[in-house]
Design a protein around this motif. Structure first.
Motif, PDB file in Angstrom:
ATOM      1  N   GLU A   1       0.733  -1.165   0.006  1.00  0.00           N
ATOM      2  CA  GLU A   1       0.086   0.018   0.033  1.00  0.00           C
ATOM      3  C   GLU A   1       0.732   1.144  -0.108  1.00  0.00           C
ATOM      4  OE1 GLU A   1      -3.452   2.219   3.007  1.00  0.00           O
ATOM      5  OE2 GLU A   1      -3.035  -0.023   3.394  1.00  0.00           O
ATOM      6  N   LEU A   2       1.865   1.142   0.751  1.00  0.00           N
ATOM      7  CA  LEU A   2       2.751   2.260   0.969  1.00  0.00           C
ATOM      8  C   LEU A   2       3.441   2.428  -0.656  1.00  0.00           C
ATOM      9  CD1 LEU A   2       4.288   4.632   2.257  1.00  0.00           C
ATOM     10  CD2 LEU A   2       5.820   2.755   2.983  1.00  0.00           C
ATOM     11  N   ALA A   3       3.863   1.495  -1.130  1.00  0.00           N
ATOM     12  CA  ALA A   3       4.472   1.640  -2.410  1.00  0.00           C
ATOM     13  C   ALA A   3       3.701   2.179  -3.616  1.00  0.00           C
ATOM     14  CB  ALA A   3       5.158   0.304  -2.990  1.00  0.00           C
ATOM     15  N   ALA A   4       2.356   1.670  -3.498  1.00  0.00           N
ATOM     16  CA  ALA A   4       1.473   1.803  -4.433  1.00  0.00           C
ATOM     17  C   ALA A   4       1.069   3.485  -4.225  1.00  0.00           C
ATOM     18  CB  ALA A   4      -0.160   1.030  -4.249  1.00  0.00           C
ATOM     19  N   ASN A   5       0.982   3.933  -2.843  1.00  0.00           N
ATOM     20  CA  ASN A   5       0.651   5.420  -2.592  1.00  0.00           C
ATOM     21  C   ASN A   5       1.838   6.326  -3.151  1.00  0.00           C
ATOM     22  OD1 ASN A   5      -1.417   4.828  -1.363  1.00  0.00           O
ATOM     23  ND2 ASN A   5      -0.945   4.934   0.667  1.00  0.00           N
ATOM     24  N   VAL A   6       3.063   5.754  -3.209  1.00  0.00           N
ATOM     25  CA  VAL A   6       4.310   6.510  -3.584  1.00  0.00           C
ATOM     26  C   VAL A   6       4.238   6.932  -5.047  1.00  0.00           C
ATOM     27  CG1 VAL A   6       6.863   6.685  -4.234  1.00  0.00           C
ATOM     28  CG2 VAL A   6       5.973   6.112  -1.684  1.00  0.00           C
ATOM     29  N   ASP A   7       3.582   5.489  -5.783  1.00  0.00           N
ATOM     30  CA  ASP A   7       3.592   5.569  -7.237  1.00  0.00           C
ATOM     31  C   ASP A   7       2.717   6.390  -7.726  1.00  0.00           C
ATOM     32  OD1 ASP A   7       4.463   4.569  -9.705  1.00  0.00           O
ATOM     33  OD2 ASP A   7       2.711   3.136  -9.832  1.00  0.00           O
ATOM     34  N   ARG A   8       1.611   6.192  -6.931  1.00  0.00           N
ATOM     35  CA  ARG A   8       0.126   6.907  -7.482  1.00  0.00           C
ATOM     36  C   ARG A   8       0.571   8.668  -7.177  1.00  0.00           C
ATOM     37  NH1 ARG A   8      -2.923   3.869  -5.593  1.00  0.00           N
ATOM     38  NH2 ARG A   8      -2.896   4.358  -3.336  1.00  0.00           N
ATOM     39  N   ALA A   9       1.120   8.958  -6.110  1.00  0.00           N
ATOM     40  CA  ALA A   9       1.474  10.449  -5.863  1.00  0.00           C
ATOM     41  C   ALA A   9       2.517  11.040  -6.874  1.00  0.00           C
ATOM     42  CB  ALA A   9       2.124  10.606  -4.548  1.00  0.00           C
ATOM     43  N   ALA A  10       3.530  10.071  -7.425  1.00  0.00           N
ATOM     44  CA  ALA A  10       4.639  10.377  -8.281  1.00  0.00           C
ATOM     45  C   ALA A  10       3.867  10.807  -9.673  1.00  0.00           C
ATOM     46  CB  ALA A  10       5.744   9.549  -8.445  1.00  0.00           C
ATOM     47  N   ARG A  11       3.186   9.853 -10.069  1.00  0.00           N
ATOM     48  CA  ARG A  11       2.472  10.138 -11.245  1.00  0.00           C
ATOM     49  C   ARG A  11       1.441  11.209 -11.132  1.00  0.00           C
ATOM     50  NH1 ARG A  11       3.840   6.083 -14.309  1.00  0.00           N
ATOM     51  NH2 ARG A  11       4.772   4.091 -13.540  1.00  0.00           N
ATOM     52  N   ARG A  12       0.790  11.391 -10.249  1.00  0.00           N
ATOM     53  CA  ARG A  12      -0.169  12.423 -10.208  1.00  0.00           C
ATOM     54  C   ARG A  12       0.595  13.866 -10.321  1.00  0.00           C
ATOM     55  NH1 ARG A  12      -2.916  11.146  -5.809  1.00  0.00           N
ATOM     56  NH2 ARG A  12      -1.361  12.170  -4.520  1.00  0.00           N
ATOM     57  N   ARG A  13       1.613  13.995  -9.394  1.00  0.00           N
ATOM     58  CA  ARG A  13       2.767  15.096  -9.439  1.00  0.00           C
ATOM     59  C   ARG A  13       3.438  15.351 -10.553  1.00  0.00           C
ATOM     60  NH1 ARG A  13       3.779  19.947  -8.551  1.00  0.00           N
ATOM     61  NH2 ARG A  13       5.482  20.573  -7.076  1.00  0.00           N
ATOM     62  N   LEU A  14       3.978  14.402 -11.134  1.00  0.00           N
ATOM     63  CA  LEU A  14       5.006  14.446 -12.172  1.00  0.00           C
ATOM     64  C   LEU A  14       4.450  13.999 -13.566  1.00  0.00           C
ATOM     65  CD1 LEU A  14       8.069  12.918 -10.023  1.00  0.00           C
ATOM     66  CD2 LEU A  14       7.786  15.344 -10.748  1.00  0.00           C
ATOM     67  N   GLY A  15       3.374  13.172 -13.447  1.00  0.00           N
ATOM     68  CA  GLY A  15       2.965  12.401 -14.800  1.00  0.00           C
ATOM     69  C   GLY A  15       3.665  11.348 -15.116  1.00  0.00           C
ATOM     70  N   ARG A  16       4.415  10.715 -14.304  1.00  0.00           N
ATOM     71  CA  ARG A  16       5.472   9.833 -14.687  1.00  0.00           C
ATOM     72  C   ARG A  16       6.010   9.094 -13.400  1.00  0.00           C
ATOM     73  NH1 ARG A  16       9.943  12.091 -13.727  1.00  0.00           N
ATOM     74  NH2 ARG A  16      10.416  14.288 -14.275  1.00  0.00           N
ATOM     75  N   SER A  17       6.777   8.164 -13.657  1.00  0.00           N
ATOM     76  CA  SER A  17       7.359   7.499 -12.329  1.00  0.00           C
ATOM     77  C   SER A  17       8.420   8.467 -11.637  1.00  0.00           C
ATOM     78  CB  SER A  17       7.916   6.070 -12.781  1.00  0.00           C
ATOM     79  OG  SER A  17       9.053   6.225 -13.677  1.00  0.00           O
ATOM     80  N   LEU A  18       8.750   7.994 -10.409  1.00  0.00           N
ATOM     81  CA  LEU A  18       9.920   8.751  -9.777  1.00  0.00           C
ATOM     82  C   LEU A  18      11.240   8.227  -9.895  1.00  0.00           C
ATOM     83  CD1 LEU A  18      10.247  10.952  -7.404  1.00  0.00           C
ATOM     84  CD2 LEU A  18       9.830   9.016  -5.751  1.00  0.00           C
ATOM     85  N   SER A  19      12.189   9.051  -9.957  1.00  0.00           N
ATOM     86  CA  SER A  19      13.515   8.814 -10.116  1.00  0.00           C
ATOM     87  C   SER A  19      14.503   9.449  -9.147  1.00  0.00           C
ATOM     88  CB  SER A  19      14.214   8.987 -11.497  1.00  0.00           C
ATOM     89  OG  SER A  19      15.448   8.645 -11.665  1.00  0.00           O
ATOM     90  N   ILE A  20      15.314   8.649  -8.613  1.00  0.00           N
ATOM     91  CA  ILE A  20      16.241   9.207  -7.257  1.00  0.00           C
ATOM     92  C   ILE A  20      17.704   9.045  -7.737  1.00  0.00           C
ATOM     93  CG2 ILE A  20      16.681   8.822  -4.903  1.00  0.00           C
ATOM     94  CD1 ILE A  20      14.056   7.800  -4.537  1.00  0.00           C
ATOM     95  N   ARG A  21      18.494   9.996  -7.421  1.00  0.00           N
ATOM     96  CA  ARG A  21      19.657  10.139  -7.702  1.00  0.00           C
ATOM     97  C   ARG A  21      20.386  10.011  -6.163  1.00  0.00           C
ATOM     98  NH1 ARG A  21      24.670   9.801  -7.798  1.00  0.00           N
ATOM     99  NH2 ARG A  21      26.200  10.907  -9.446  1.00  0.00           N
ATOM    100  N   GLU A  22      21.133   9.411  -5.501  1.00  0.00           N
ATOM    101  CA  GLU A  22      21.537   9.129  -4.280  1.00  0.00           C
ATOM    102  C   GLU A  22      23.163   9.761  -4.423  1.00  0.00           C
ATOM    103  OE1 GLU A  22      23.508   8.054  -0.522  1.00  0.00           O
ATOM    104  OE2 GLU A  22      23.886   7.070  -2.412  1.00  0.00           O
ATOM    105  N   VAL A  23      23.420  10.746  -3.512  1.00  0.00           N
ATOM    106  CA  VAL A  23      24.672  11.387  -3.276  1.00  0.00           C
ATOM    107  C   VAL A  23      25.185  10.965  -1.941  1.00  0.00           C
ATOM    108  CG1 VAL A  23      26.064  13.284  -3.377  1.00  0.00           C
ATOM    109  CG2 VAL A  23      24.223  13.008  -4.891  1.00  0.00           C
ATOM    110  N   ASP A  24      26.383  10.287  -1.824  1.00  0.00           N
ATOM    111  CA  ASP A  24      26.947  10.164  -0.702  1.00  0.00           C
ATOM    112  C   ASP A  24      27.759  11.379  -0.462  1.00  0.00           C
ATOM    113  OD1 ASP A  24      28.432   9.607   1.754  1.00  0.00           O
ATOM    114  OD2 ASP A  24      28.884   7.414   1.024  1.00  0.00           O
ATOM    115  N   ALA A  25      27.628  12.167   0.577  1.00  0.00           N
ATOM    116  CA  ALA A  25      28.511  13.486   0.641  1.00  0.00           C
ATOM    117  C   ALA A  25      29.363  13.266   1.647  1.00  0.00           C
ATOM    118  CB  ALA A  25      27.271  14.796   0.906  1.00  0.00           C
ATOM    119  N   GLY A  26      29.691  12.229   2.214  1.00  0.00           N
ATOM    120  CA  GLY A  26      30.598  11.746   3.283  1.00  0.00           C
ATOM    121  C   GLY A  26      30.175  11.334   4.527  1.00  0.00           C
ATOM    122  N   SER A  27      29.290  10.222   4.301  1.00  0.00           N
ATOM    123  CA  SER A  27      28.679   9.755   5.458  1.00  0.00           C
ATOM    124  C   SER A  27      29.339   8.424   6.020  1.00  0.00           C
ATOM    125  CB  SER A  27      27.232   9.092   4.992  1.00  0.00           C
ATOM    126  OG  SER A  27      27.208   8.042   4.421  1.00  0.00           O
TER     127      SER A  27
END
Length: 164
Positions: A28-54
């Protein structure tokens, strides 16, 4: 020595218990993320992770989003909409983070993951640390924790998509 070896073979290894599998809540959480991304962006969500020194604690949890249990890749590849930044920003990563931010097309969001990304955490004040992520790039959302769990990351992403 033989006794220690035998005990090591017989005794179960000490490991942390796996997370309780609540497949329905996760789906349900994953479906909500996908639905919100498609509603907000009109497509799927893409993430770029940056490790800034962790310390890599947050990265382990971020990488868990890509395993078979959480399967973030099901939302499909696109250019980056979100920069997910972990760790305090170190002096040698300051320029790399700024350049990554500049190279990410608009609209974009920056998510600071973990306590160190907020203000440098326990590394704050070190000669090698600039500070939190907001010292270099504007931050849209901070997900607290040391490290935050994958479900906290998904809930944070959902709140960002729904609020924007």
């Amino acid at each position: 020595m033989r006794r220690v070896l035998f005990e090591g073979l017989v005794r179960r290894p000490l490991t942390e218990a796996p997370p309780v599998a609540d497949d329905d809540a996760l789906a349900e959480l994953a479906a909500n993320v996908d639905r919100a991304a498609r509603r907000r962006l009109g497509r799927s969500l893409s993430i770029r992770e940056v490790d800034a020194g962790s310390c890599n604690g947050c990265e382990l949890e971020v990488h868990a989003l890509n395993n078979a249990f959480y399967d973030l890749e099901r939302f499909g590849p696109r250019h980056a909409d979100i920069l997910l930044v972990t760790g305090p920003v170190t002096r040698n990563m300051r320029e790399a983070l700024a350049r990554t931010y500049d190279a990410t097309p608009d609209p974009k969001w920056v998510v600071a993951v973990g306590d160190c990304a907020l203000d440098g955490g326990l590394f704050s004040g070190s000669y090698a640390v600039v500070g939190g992520v907001s010292a270099v790039v504007p931050v849209d959302l901070h997900i607290p924790g040391c490290p935050p769990r994958p479900t906290q990351l998904l809930k944070g992403l959902l709140s960002l998509l729904e609020a924007s």
